[in-house]
Design a protein around this motif. Structure first.
Motif, PDB file in Angstrom:
ATOM      1  N   VAL A 116       0.838  -1.192   0.000  1.00  0.00           N
ATOM      2  CA  VAL A 116       0.000   0.000   0.000  1.00  0.00           C
ATOM      3  C   VAL A 116       0.881   1.253   0.000  1.00  0.00           C
ATOM      4  O   VAL A 116       1.774   1.384   0.834  1.00  0.00           O
ATOM      5  CB  VAL A 116      -0.924   0.008   1.229  1.00  0.00           C
ATOM      6  N   THR A 117       0.611   2.180  -0.926  1.00  0.00           N
ATOM      7  CA  THR A 117       1.387   3.428  -0.990  1.00  0.00           C
ATOM      8  C   THR A 117       0.518   4.673  -0.839  1.00  0.00           C
ATOM      9  O   THR A 117       1.045   5.778  -0.785  1.00  0.00           O
ATOM     10  CB  THR A 117       2.156   3.535  -2.320  1.00  0.00           C
ATOM     11  N   ILE A 125      -0.089   2.573   5.102  1.00  0.00           N
ATOM     12  CA  ILE A 125       0.906   2.695   4.043  1.00  0.00           C
ATOM     13  C   ILE A 125       2.121   1.823   4.385  1.00  0.00           C
ATOM     14  O   ILE A 125       2.603   1.824   5.518  1.00  0.00           O
ATOM     15  CB  ILE A 125       1.323   4.163   3.859  1.00  0.00           C
ATOM     16  N   GLY A 126       2.585   1.071   3.397  1.00  0.00           N
ATOM     17  CA  GLY A 126       3.701   0.155   3.593  1.00  0.00           C
ATOM     18  C   GLY A 126       3.268  -1.254   3.933  1.00  0.00           C
ATOM     19  O   GLY A 126       4.059  -2.198   3.850  1.00  0.00           O
ATOM     20  N   GLN A 127       2.002  -1.411   4.304  1.00  0.00           N
ATOM     21  CA  GLN A 127       1.485  -2.733   4.682  1.00  0.00           C
ATOM     22  C   GLN A 127       1.185  -3.564   3.442  1.00  0.00           C
ATOM     23  O   GLN A 127       0.918  -3.044   2.362  1.00  0.00           O
ATOM     24  CB  GLN A 127       0.199  -2.540   5.505  1.00  0.00           C
ATOM     25  N   ALA A 128       1.247  -4.882   3.602  1.00  0.00           N
ATOM     26  CA  ALA A 128       0.839  -5.762   2.513  1.00  0.00           C
ATOM     27  C   ALA A 128      -0.641  -5.546   2.219  1.00  0.00           C
ATOM     28  O   ALA A 128      -1.442  -5.339   3.126  1.00  0.00           O
ATOM     29  CB  ALA A 128       1.090  -7.219   2.893  1.00  0.00           C
ATOM     30  N   ASP A 172      -6.978  -2.720 -11.097  1.00  0.00           N
ATOM     31  CA  ASP A 172      -7.109  -1.319 -10.692  1.00  0.00           C
ATOM     32  C   ASP A 172      -6.124  -0.950  -9.590  1.00  0.00           C
ATOM     33  O   ASP A 172      -6.116   0.191  -9.118  1.00  0.00           O
ATOM     34  CB  ASP A 172      -8.529  -1.043 -10.181  1.00  0.00           C
ATOM     35  N   ASN A 173      -5.296  -1.882  -9.153  1.00  0.00           N
ATOM     36  CA  ASN A 173      -4.409  -1.617  -8.017  1.00  0.00           C
ATOM     37  C   ASN A 173      -3.505  -0.391  -8.178  1.00  0.00           C
ATOM     38  O   ASN A 173      -3.392   0.412  -7.256  1.00  0.00           O
ATOM     39  CB  ASN A 173      -3.550  -2.849  -7.717  1.00  0.00           C
ATOM     40  N   PRO A 174      -2.822  -0.221  -9.310  1.00  0.00           N
ATOM     41  CA  PRO A 174      -1.903   0.922  -9.404  1.00  0.00           C
ATOM     42  C   PRO A 174      -2.558   2.267  -9.145  1.00  0.00           C
ATOM     43  O   PRO A 174      -1.987   3.136  -8.507  1.00  0.00           O
ATOM     44  CB  PRO A 174      -1.379   0.818 -10.839  1.00  0.00           C
ATOM     45  N   ARG A 175      -3.786   2.434  -9.616  1.00  0.00           N
ATOM     46  CA  ARG A 175      -4.422   3.742  -9.460  1.00  0.00           C
ATOM     47  C   ARG A 175      -4.835   4.028  -8.020  1.00  0.00           C
ATOM     48  O   ARG A 175      -4.995   5.182  -7.633  1.00  0.00           O
ATOM     49  CB  ARG A 175      -5.619   3.889 -10.404  1.00  0.00           C
ATOM     50  N   ILE A 176      -5.035   2.994  -7.203  1.00  0.00           N
ATOM     51  CA  ILE A 176      -5.370   3.240  -5.800  1.00  0.00           C
ATOM     52  C   ILE A 176      -4.149   3.068  -4.907  1.00  0.00           C
ATOM     53  O   ILE A 176      -4.279   3.041  -3.680  1.00  0.00           O
ATOM     54  CB  ILE A 176      -6.538   2.340  -5.320  1.00  0.00           C
ATOM     55  N   GLN A 205     -14.004   2.146  -2.910  1.00  0.00           N
ATOM     56  CA  GLN A 205     -12.621   2.221  -2.474  1.00  0.00           C
ATOM     57  C   GLN A 205     -11.852   3.285  -3.259  1.00  0.00           C
ATOM     58  O   GLN A 205     -11.081   4.062  -2.688  1.00  0.00           O
ATOM     59  CB  GLN A 205     -11.962   0.857  -2.640  1.00  0.00           C
ATOM     60  N   GLN A 206     -12.077   3.351  -4.560  1.00  0.00           N
ATOM     61  CA  GLN A 206     -11.382   4.351  -5.374  1.00  0.00           C
ATOM     62  C   GLN A 206     -11.794   5.765  -4.988  1.00  0.00           C
ATOM     63  O   GLN A 206     -10.961   6.676  -4.944  1.00  0.00           O
ATOM     64  CB  GLN A 206     -11.665   4.104  -6.859  1.00  0.00           C
ATOM     65  N   LEU A 207     -13.061   5.967  -4.678  1.00  0.00           N
ATOM     66  CA  LEU A 207     -13.524   7.289  -4.242  1.00  0.00           C
ATOM     67  C   LEU A 207     -12.898   7.658  -2.902  1.00  0.00           C
ATOM     68  O   LEU A 207     -12.539   8.821  -2.671  1.00  0.00           O
ATOM     69  CB  LEU A 207     -15.052   7.311  -4.149  1.00  0.00           C
ATOM     70  N   ASP A 208     -12.749   6.679  -2.022  1.00  0.00           N
ATOM     71  CA  ASP A 208     -12.103   6.931  -0.726  1.00  0.00           C
ATOM     72  C   ASP A 208     -10.656   7.377  -0.912  1.00  0.00           C
ATOM     73  O   ASP A 208     -10.158   8.249  -0.194  1.00  0.00           O
ATOM     74  CB  ASP A 208     -12.152   5.673   0.149  1.00  0.00           C
ATOM     75  N   VAL A 209      -9.979   6.745  -1.880  1.00  0.00           N
ATOM     76  CA  VAL A 209      -8.586   7.123  -2.145  1.00  0.00           C
ATOM     77  C   VAL A 209      -8.512   8.562  -2.640  1.00  0.00           C
ATOM     78  O   VAL A 209      -7.647   9.341  -2.219  1.00  0.00           O
ATOM     79  CB  VAL A 209      -7.940   6.165  -3.168  1.00  0.00           C
ATOM     80  N   VAL A 210      -9.405   8.944  -3.542  1.00  0.00           N
ATOM     81  CA  VAL A 210      -9.427  10.315  -4.055  1.00  0.00           C
ATOM     82  C   VAL A 210      -9.507  11.313  -2.901  1.00  0.00           C
ATOM     83  O   VAL A 210      -8.724  12.270  -2.815  1.00  0.00           O
ATOM     84  CB  VAL A 210     -10.618  10.529  -5.015  1.00  0.00           C
ATOM     85  N   LEU A 211     -10.448  11.088  -2.002  1.00  0.00           N
ATOM     86  CA  LEU A 211     -10.651  12.005  -0.886  1.00  0.00           C
ATOM     87  C   LEU A 211      -9.480  11.976   0.085  1.00  0.00           C
ATOM     88  O   LEU A 211      -9.069  13.014   0.614  1.00  0.00           O
ATOM     89  CB  LEU A 211     -11.958  11.663  -0.161  1.00  0.00           C
ATOM     90  N   SER A 212      -8.919  10.799   0.318  1.00  0.00           N
ATOM     91  CA  SER A 212      -7.803  10.684   1.262  1.00  0.00           C
ATOM     92  C   SER A 212      -6.554  11.392   0.745  1.00  0.00           C
ATOM     93  O   SER A 212      -5.689  11.787   1.523  1.00  0.00           O
ATOM     94  CB  SER A 212      -7.490   9.210   1.547  1.00  0.00           C
ATOM     95  N   MET A 213      -6.472  11.555  -0.579  1.00  0.00           N
ATOM     96  CA  MET A 213      -5.333  12.249  -1.186  1.00  0.00           C
ATOM     97  C   MET A 213      -5.541  13.762  -1.242  1.00  0.00           C
ATOM     98  O   MET A 213      -4.737  14.495  -1.801  1.00  0.00           O
ATOM     99  CB  MET A 213      -5.077  11.708  -2.588  1.00  0.00           C
ATOM    100  N   GLY A 214      -6.642  14.214  -0.666  1.00  0.00           N
ATOM    101  CA  GLY A 214      -6.900  15.645  -0.625  1.00  0.00           C
ATOM    102  C   GLY A 214      -7.535  16.190  -1.883  1.00  0.00           C
ATOM    103  O   GLY A 214      -7.594  17.411  -2.080  1.00  0.00           O
ATOM    104  N   ASP A 215      -8.019  15.318  -2.750  1.00  0.00           N
ATOM    105  CA  ASP A 215      -8.679  15.745  -3.981  1.00  0.00           C
ATOM    106  C   ASP A 215     -10.185  15.559  -3.847  1.00  0.00           C
ATOM    107  O   ASP A 215     -10.656  14.776  -3.019  1.00  0.00           O
ATOM    108  CB  ASP A 215      -8.165  14.933  -5.174  1.00  0.00           C
TER     109      ASP A 215
END
Length: 372
Positions: A116-117, A125-128, A172-176, A205-215
């Motif tokens: 996880v990055t 982050i950093g976890q499997a 879809d892994n790379p984008r999240i 999950q993808q929407l959560d990533v967007v928000l968590s990245m400040g976007d």
């Protein structure tokens, strides 16, 4: 080579269920149980009953099984059922090793399991990239089978997917933000045909990533090709592009629920023709293009009667697009975008701004709404 097995069809009550398979998370547990039994009993296991998250049990066959005094290694071959993805037929391997930490179960990813990055997917982050549900399944199965062993020892679990690094970029892994391998998912443990539940979970999950990245801006597209075209229009991070496939209504409603600031929606005439009539799930098996609806739009654009009849008799929405272009019917594609806009705004309960972009099959923009 024996495959993990579930009957290809079976009856539940009076309903004949479609062929199903195993999610990645459950495939791990298909291996965990024989691995821990092999370790504890010091003998090879050929098949085993596994407890699923919803407490059902199934019997599966083991692909390989090896052991030493304090170690065991088993594998299965993933079965995607009626909905095979790129990980179908992938080997999933579990290595178990006793440790000197009583009542301790350590879980980590080995070769081919991603890391996880980015935040927003429920893992550090950093976890499997092993989701909470399969982690819980692993702990439950190990605790049940290895209760006595755990009083004196701990157990270290390493999950590997030998081809995972090769397969990861095809998901879809790379984008999240999951890199260098696949992720180990799993909710019910069973793959539902067409992956409705899995697809919906991926969208959330993808929407959560967007928000968590400040976007707070997303570009929603009908698939990979429309996404490629959308990327030429919008200069946004990878994680901002979300493919909704056939689930347009669900996706925009989740955008509203999660507080997305703006959604661009890009796609082709086929999906848009369905979305414009209020269809939320646009799979070809569940909905058809309404040629009468499209002919009415052409009539509003002052198309001649012979053109309207051609549209009514058209085979596909793409065929309609060709008719419109050949006959220079101005405003038709604008109306398509307007109707899609109305529907998407409605599905979002008018909570977020939406912009619609209709592409032709060469990537050129046929129309946008609101107009630029």
């Amino acid at each position: 080579m024996a495959n993990s097995y579930i009957p290809r069809t079976y009856k539940k009550g009076a309903v004949l269920l479609k062929p199903q398979g195993f999610l990645d998370g459950n495939n791990v547990n298909l291996v965990i149980t024989p691995a821990d039994m092999t370790l504890f009993l010091q003998k090879k296991i050929k098949s085993v009953d596994v407890v699923l998250p919803k407490k059902d049990k199934i019997k599966i066959s083991i692909n390989s099984c090896e052991f030493e005094k304090n170690k065991a290694c088993c594998s299965v071959i993933k079965d995607g059922g009626d909905d095979p993805d790129v990980t179908h037929d992938a080997k999933i391997v579990v290595d178990l090793e006793l440790t000197s930490k009583p009542n301790s179960i350590e879980i980590d990813g080995g070769e081919g399991v991603g890391r996880v990055t980015k935040p927003g997917i429920g893992l550090e982050i950093g976890q499997a990239a092993i989701n909470p549900t399969p982690r819980r399944m692993i702990i439950e199965n190990l605790t049940e089978v290895g209760k006595e062993i755990l009083e004196k020892n701990g157990i270290k679990v390493i999950i590997s997917v030998p081809k995972g690094k090769e397969l990861g970029p095809k998901t879809d892994n790379p984008r999240i933000g999951i890199v260098n391998g696949i992720s180990i998912l799993g909710t019910s443990g069973i793959v539902i045909p067409y992956s409705t539940a899995s697809f919906a979970a991926s969208i959330r999950q993808q929407l959560d990533v967007v928000l968590s990245m400040g976007d707070d801006t997303v570009v929603l597209t009908t698939g990979g090709r429309s996404e490629d075209f959308a990327r030429k229009v919008f200069d946004l991070p990878d994680h901002s592009f979300v493919q909704f496939g056939d689930f347009s209504g669900y996706t925009i409603s989740q955008c509203a629920k999660k507080g997305i600031g703006k959604a661009y929606v890009g796609g082709f005439i086929g999906k848009f023709a369905k979305m414009a009539t209020g269809v939320k799930q646009t799979h070809v098996k569940g909905s058809k293009v309404n040629m009468n609806f499209l002919s009415e739009l052409a009539k509003k654009c002052k198309a001649e009667e012979d053109i309207i009849q051609k549209i009514k008799n058209a085979n596909t929405a793409r065929n309609v697009q060709e008719i419109i272009l050949e006959n220079n019917i101005e405003g038709f594609f604008d109306l398509i975008c307007l109707e899609v806009y109305k529907q998407m705004r409605g599905h979002s309960e008018n909570k977020i701004p939406v912009e619609i972009i209709l592409f032709n099959f060469d990537g050129n923009v046929l129309a946008r709404y609101p107009k630029q």
